[in-house]
Design a protein around this motif. Structure first.
Motif, PDB file in Angstrom:
ATOM      1  N   GLN A  30      88.092  81.805 100.677  1.00  0.00           N
ATOM      2  CA  GLN A  30      89.038  81.287 101.030  1.00  0.00           C
ATOM      3  C   GLN A  30      89.937  81.512 101.801  1.00  0.00           C
ATOM      4  N   PHE A  31      90.691  83.127 101.556  1.00  0.00           N
ATOM      5  CA  PHE A  31      91.529  83.287 102.246  1.00  0.00           C
ATOM      6  C   PHE A  31      90.911  83.761 103.835  1.00  0.00           C
ATOM      7  N   MET A  32      89.371  83.593 103.571  1.00  0.00           N
ATOM      8  CA  MET A  32      88.856  83.894 105.106  1.00  0.00           C
ATOM      9  C   MET A  32      88.656  83.055 106.136  1.00  0.00           C
ATOM     10  N   LEU A  33      88.157  82.113 105.680  1.00  0.00           N
ATOM     11  CA  LEU A  33      88.663  80.601 106.009  1.00  0.00           C
ATOM     12  C   LEU A  33      89.355  80.081 106.622  1.00  0.00           C
ATOM     13  N   ARG A  34      90.726  80.769 106.208  1.00  0.00           N
ATOM     14  CA  ARG A  34      91.858  80.158 106.355  1.00  0.00           C
ATOM     15  C   ARG A  34      92.457  81.619 107.392  1.00  0.00           C
ATOM     16  N   ARG A  35      91.019  82.797 107.431  1.00  0.00           N
ATOM     17  CA  ARG A  35      92.092  83.653 108.312  1.00  0.00           C
ATOM     18  C   ARG A  35      92.233  83.356 109.800  1.00  0.00           C
ATOM     19  N   ASP A  36      91.000  82.820 110.266  1.00  0.00           N
ATOM     20  CA  ASP A  36      90.529  82.301 111.735  1.00  0.00           C
ATOM     21  C   ASP A  36      89.812  81.165 112.069  1.00  0.00           C
ATOM     22  N   PRO A  37      90.902  80.198 111.490  1.00  0.00           N
ATOM     23  CA  PRO A  37      90.725  78.741 112.096  1.00  0.00           C
ATOM     24  C   PRO A  37      89.947  78.373 112.961  1.00  0.00           C
ATOM     25  N   ALA A  38      90.802  78.883 114.652  1.00  0.00           N
ATOM     26  CA  ALA A  38      90.557  78.550 115.805  1.00  0.00           C
ATOM     27  C   ALA A  38      89.251  79.198 115.953  1.00  0.00           C
ATOM     28  N   VAL A  39      88.586  79.926 115.331  1.00  0.00           N
ATOM     29  CA  VAL A  39      86.816  80.738 115.850  1.00  0.00           C
ATOM     30  C   VAL A  39      85.493  79.486 115.323  1.00  0.00           C
ATOM     31  N   LEU A  40      85.207  78.888 117.028  1.00  0.00           N
ATOM     32  CA  LEU A  40      84.793  78.051 116.918  1.00  0.00           C
ATOM     33  C   LEU A  40      83.096  79.278 116.498  1.00  0.00           C
ATOM     34  N   ASP A  41      82.006  79.047 115.334  1.00  0.00           N
ATOM     35  CA  ASP A  41      80.316  79.410 115.082  1.00  0.00           C
ATOM     36  C   ASP A  41      79.989  78.597 115.000  1.00  0.00           C
ATOM     37  N   GLU A  78      98.156  91.221 108.195  1.00  0.00           N
ATOM     38  CA  GLU A  78      98.090  91.041 107.355  1.00  0.00           C
ATOM     39  C   GLU A  78      98.519  90.478 106.482  1.00  0.00           C
ATOM     40  N   PRO A  79      98.638  89.697 105.861  1.00  0.00           N
ATOM     41  CA  PRO A  79      99.753  89.040 105.078  1.00  0.00           C
ATOM     42  C   PRO A  79     100.198  90.547 103.386  1.00  0.00           C
ATOM     43  N   MET A  81      98.610  86.167  99.588  1.00  0.00           N
ATOM     44  CA  MET A  81      97.790  86.602 101.154  1.00  0.00           C
ATOM     45  C   MET A  81      97.671  85.309 101.115  1.00  0.00           C
ATOM     46  N   THR A  82      96.574  84.814 100.675  1.00  0.00           N
ATOM     47  CA  THR A  82      97.118  82.845 101.670  1.00  0.00           C
ATOM     48  C   THR A  82      98.088  82.190 101.672  1.00  0.00           C
ATOM     49  N   ALA A  83      98.640  82.010 100.366  1.00  0.00           N
ATOM     50  CA  ALA A  83      99.932  81.438 100.924  1.00  0.00           C
ATOM     51  C   ALA A  83     100.396  81.757 102.119  1.00  0.00           C
ATOM     52  N   LYS A  84     100.778  83.224 102.329  1.00  0.00           N
ATOM     53  CA  LYS A  84     101.344  84.062 102.519  1.00  0.00           C
ATOM     54  C   LYS A  84     101.320  83.482 104.224  1.00  0.00           C
ATOM     55  N   LEU A  85      99.821  83.043 104.682  1.00  0.00           N
ATOM     56  CA  LEU A  85      99.062  82.844 106.283  1.00  0.00           C
ATOM     57  C   LEU A  85      99.432  81.859 107.014  1.00  0.00           C
TER      58      LEU A  85
END
Length: 974
Positions: A470-481, A953-954, A273-277
């Motif tokens: 690792q998937f979650m970090l890649r899933r929403d990279p533009a969201v600032l927190d 999701e992928p 799934m991460t590879a498909k992001l």
């Protein structure tokens, strides 16, 4: 949605100029018109005042049977005459718990025994009345109090005595007095002392309760394992289910823990799934540094800004109080943030003020289980820039935490790393500290800090290496927190594991056994009028048994009255973290069956896959105050249950959303594959034939309400607002009030001409069921009034963009004005399949209505009964708020407070809220009450926007489509 289309009826018969057609000038014409909203009525003033208990004449007549002295108090035994039962039954037709009042005494000072009445002078038996008074008190009047309800005060019937005054008491007066008190408590099952009084003093009645709880013991034990089990239901089961109690008392673990099988859940193919992001510039190439130091089976809360983190935790504590009150139906306060800060040795604000970004690079809070209220481990991991300043700040904080407490200090070695442990004897401080290079670790738990150290050394898997993280970090990279909270696969697996569920259930049982010690002390105090001197006196009274000082597993309990009972399981305020409990190697057969039942229930209700959760929170300065933005993602979702039904209703395509500018609104998407669209099509064709299609239906529908005084006035008129009843004043008719609600619904229109034709078809179908006429016009959009009968009507209008339905024509005109006068090019804030937005004025109808609803005194009822047990069983708490708070935490692990966060008080009628009274004397204060939790929260709230989506999701080849739940929340403060 079918109701919106069918019930609204058609427009008036086509006249000249009324032929439905798309309008290109509607917007321009409407934009120049202003809504003719009628003058808003004032928000009604809630009635305030008081209703005191009324006296019923004539007095009841009784005979003083005996009088004697017990523990320095004068005890009188009175038999009421035969007619007393009928009179009390007629006066107490609601079946409330009768109480005894003695003039000059504080609190209920007697008992009514209507289970074992005595025969006097060969007359039929009636109620037996027991009275206690201080010997120094002059002869005073005695009365029986009858509780009222929400709209009626209590009643009071005096008792007069006739006949000779006896000089001696019969044998065993003290025993019979104690039994009478137990009967009084048994009659009030809301009292936390009720079940204990029955068990200790009324064993025959206890045996009669066995038949009430004849369910399967394994099912009851399974409830103790459930992740969201309520404390009240758990407490009731442990106190009253004698079958469950017997299984606990016969605790004999013989079944190997290894034979228990956890729920059948699978892990998703995260690497695939991460590879498909999609590859994005914002995607991080390295995991977060502190995640490498966090055990893979821990939750993870990381903050870039230390001061911001503690400010956020303070707000969670502040805002969570009224919200938890609504969920738990209690006004107990647990002071979680304060508790864990003190446990860590960080009670104040020094960490935020002195150890800011110049000292700390980054910081994370981690832990192994989510049971913060019961007692969990919390560990702080900090990367520091200046170790000297950091150590100095920690030292000052620890000194503040230990003030007035006796500390115990030790240092242990964990595989070459020293761990410094500082504990206070009362258990309030449990600081474990270690350093590894520039990393400082501070924990409440020995097991947790050792797990973190093993992770740093590479002996335990780290969260950073987990594929779901690792998937979650890649899933929403533009969201600032500012803050990231994550609970992953291993954390959820751990919470569901046999070890976790077995130990958590046992911990609930241990908590009940710890609380029982404090309850015996309070029961002693209710009977004797003072707290016991020590546990030896309690043992001598037979209220505390030697077996009470051992847990079900034979672990000893240390207890002295006025102090928290303690054991290896912890204290009522903070149980030992699961990670610090020894691993159970064997379980009982009941536990085995209970866990199997838990697994079946979990697999039936939830997904076959684990669902990791990520929450990103950021704060920003807005025009009016500090705003909060949050994004929650749960992925992937279960494919059955409420989520699946919501996807079916809304479809799979989100629609753009904008925040509300007035009032509150909930919107749901209606995409092409929505079940609502398909059902409406089938319904319309069944009504008017296969020739009619609803291809005019747009992509969304919404229901909302404007922020107007009428909203608050309806809450008052329908009896939802707490106000003094008016027996001689007729409130506005509820239906009249409801018809004035600024409530509306709207459905998006794809094609105005097709929509107009559809409602014309409907008119011919339902002609004669209603009367239609044009109420007003907004540009070239007609607002039509539909009269169903003399008292029931509504309005609708069809614009280029929406079909509107509302109770009042001016509401639709306001909506049309919003539609046409929106700022040019106003962008959508997000997209959603379900969206909730609310914007309210600080003194408007919406905020006022919420304030009134949050002032409902019913959630405080359970807390009031706990307070009465404290105030009557421990007289020293009556005039000392600090003692009241300390003993509440020691015995119950929580503080029973009023709606306004104040201690309850005690008078002859029992525990009462100083502003609202109790069941005998009612009070209705002016609302809002300054400084109350709900007032503070609502005064700071300006707007809320929450958008919910089910994002694709992928999906690996050959598997079902995966979707995640995403919620975007914006909270604007004033």
């Amino acid at each position: 949605m079918a109701t919106l289309v069918v019930a609204c009826g058609p427009p008036p018969p086509p006249k000249e100029g009324d032929t439905p057609s798309p309008s290109t000038s509607a917007s321009a014409a409407a934009a120049s018109a202003s809504p003719s909203e009628p003058a808003a009525p004032p928000i009604v003033s809630l009635r305030t005042g008081r209703l005191d208990a009324t006296t019923i004449d004539p007095p009841l007549v009784g005979t003083l049977v005996e009088r004697g002295t017990v523990n320095g108090f004068e005890i009188s035994h009175i038999e009421l005459r035969e007619d007393a039962k009928q009179r009390l039954t007629e006066a107490n037709w609601r079946g409330g718990v009768l109480e005894v009042e003695v003039e000059g005494e504080i609190g209920p000072s007697g008992a009514i025994d209507h289970q074992r009445a005595h025969t006097v002078n060969d007359e039929p038996p009636s109620y037996a009345l027991w009275v206690r008074r201080h010997p120094s008190t002059a002869p005073s009047s005695v009365a029986i109090r009858i509780p009222g309800d929400d709209d009626e005060a209590g009643k009071r019937i005096a008792v007069s005595l006739e006949g000779p005054t006896p000089t001696n008491a019969k044998p065993q007066l003290e025993k019979r007095w104690a039994e009478a008190v137990a009967l009084q408590l048994a009659a009030d099952e809301r009292s936390p002392l009720s079940a204990l009084a029955v068990a200790r003093l009324l064993p025959q009645r206890r045996a009669q309760r066995d038949d009430l709880f004849d369910g399967e013991t394994s099912s009851a034990w399974s409830d103790l394992m459930w992740l969201a089990s309520g404390r009240t239901s758990v407490r009731t089961a442990l106190e009253e289910d004698t079958h469950l109690r017997s299984a606990i008392d016969e605790f004999r673990p013989t079944v190997p823990l290894s034979t228990l099988t956890p729920p059948r859940v699978t892990r998703h193919p995260w690497a695939v799934m991460t590879a498909k992001l999609p590859s994005t510039p914002q995607a991080p190439t390295q995991p977060e540094p502190l995640a490498r130091l966090t055990p893979a089976d821990f939750y993870y809360l990381r903050a870039h800004d230390v001061a911001g983190l503690f400010a956020l935790l303070d707000e969670v504590d502040e805002w969570g109080t009224p919200l938890l009150r609504l969920l738990d139906e209690t006004t107990e306060q647990h002071l979680l943030t304060q508790r864990y800060r003190t446990l860590l040795g960080l009670p104040g604000s020094e960490l935020a003020k002195r150890l800011g970004p110049t000292v700390i690079e980054r910081l994370a809070l981690v832990g192994s289980d989510p049971f913060l209220r019961q007692g969990s481990d919390v560990t702080v991991i900090a990367e520091v820039k200046n170790a000297t300043l950091f150590a100095a700040g920690l030292r000052r904080e620890l000194e503040a935490a230990l003030a007035g407490r006796e500390p115990e200090r030790e240092t242990i070695d964990h595989r070459g790393v020293p761990i410094t442990i500082v504990r206070s004897r009362d258990g309030a401080v449990q600081q474990h500290r270690a350093s590894v290079g520039s990393t400082e670790i501070i924990s409440t738990s020995r097991g947790a800090i050792q797990r973190v150290l093993d992770t740093i050394a590479g002996r335990h898997p780290s969260l950073a290496d987990e594929p779901d993280f690792q998937f979650m970090l890649r899933r929403d990279p533009a969201v600032l927190d500012t803050v990231l909270v994550y609970a992953g696969d291993r954390f959820i697996e751990s919470a569901l594991s046999p070890r976790s569920r077995i130990l958590d259930a046992r911990r609930q049982i241990a908590l009940d056994e710890l609380e029982r010690c404090g309850k015996t002390a309070l029961l002693f105090g209710v009977i004797h009028g003072r707290a016991p001197a020590d546990h030896e006196e309690l043992l001598g009274s037979k209220l505390l048994k030697p077996t009470d000082l051992k847990h079900f597993d034979r672990a000893p309990i240390t207890f002295e009255p006025n102090h928290a009972p303690r054991s290896s399981w912890g204290t009522p305020a903070h149980l030992t973290a699961l990670i610090d409990l020894p691993d159970p190697t064997r379980v009982t057969k009941v536990e085995q069956a209970a866990y199997e039942d838990f697994v079946r229930r979990y697999e039936w209700q939830w997904s076959e896959s684990l669902d990791p959760i990520a929450l990103r929170v950021a704060t920003e300065d807005g025009p009016s105050g500090r705003n909060l933005r949050a994004k929650l993602r749960v992925l992937p979702l279960l494919r059955t249950g409420d989520y699946a039904r919501l996807v079916q209703i809304a479809g799979t395509t989100p629609v753009p959303t904008k925040p509300a500018r007035d009032g509150a609104q909930i919107m749901i998407a209606i995409s092409e594959d929505s079940s609502v669209r398909q059902e409406l099509l089938g319904m319309s064709q069944s009504f008017v034939g296969q020739g009619l299609r609803i291809d005019w239906l747009g992509d969304r529908a919404a229901i909302g309400i404007l922020d107007r005084p009428q909203l608050a006035n309806v809450v008052a008129a329908t009896g939802l607002a707490p106000q003094m009843p008016a027996p001689n004043q007729r409130d506005q008719d509820e239906m009249d009030a409801l018809m004035e609600l600024p409530l509306y619904a709207k459905v998006a229109v794809k094609n105005r001409a097709a929509a107009a034709l559809a409602v014309t078809f409907l008119r011919t179908r339902f002609a004669g069921d209603a009367r239609f006429h044009t109420a007003r016009e907004h540009g070239d959009t007609k607002i039509v009034r539909v009269e169903l009968d003399r008292d029931l009507s509504f309005h609708y209008a069809l614009s280029d963009d929406n079909l509107y339905i509302a109770l009042s024509d001016w509401v639709i005109e306001q909506l049309l004005a919003d539609e046409t006068q929106a700022p040019p090019g106003e962008p959508a804030t997000s997209s959603a399949q379900v969206a909730f937005t609310a914007r309210a004025q600080p003194t408007g109808g919406l905020i006022t209505a919420l304030r009134w609803l949050l002032e409902d005194p019913r959630p405080s009822l359970a807390s009031r009964h706990i307070a009465q047990a404290l105030l009557t069983g421990a007289p020293d708490t009556r005039d000392n708020p600090e003692t009241y708070q300390a003993l509440s935490l020691a015995y119950f692990g929580a503080i029973p407070l009023t709606l306004d966060g104040k201690p309850f008080q005690l008078d002859a009628t029992g525990a009462f809220d100083p502003l609202r009274g109790n069941d005998h004397n009612h009070r209705w204060p002016t609302l809002p009450v300054p400084g109350s939790p709900s007032t503070r929260v609502l005064s700071a709230l300006q707007a809320i926007s929450a958008n919910l989506r089910f994002d694709p999701e992928p999906t690996p080849p050959g598997t079902a489509e995966q979707r995640s739940l995403a919620i975007d929340l914006i909270l604007e403060r004033r």
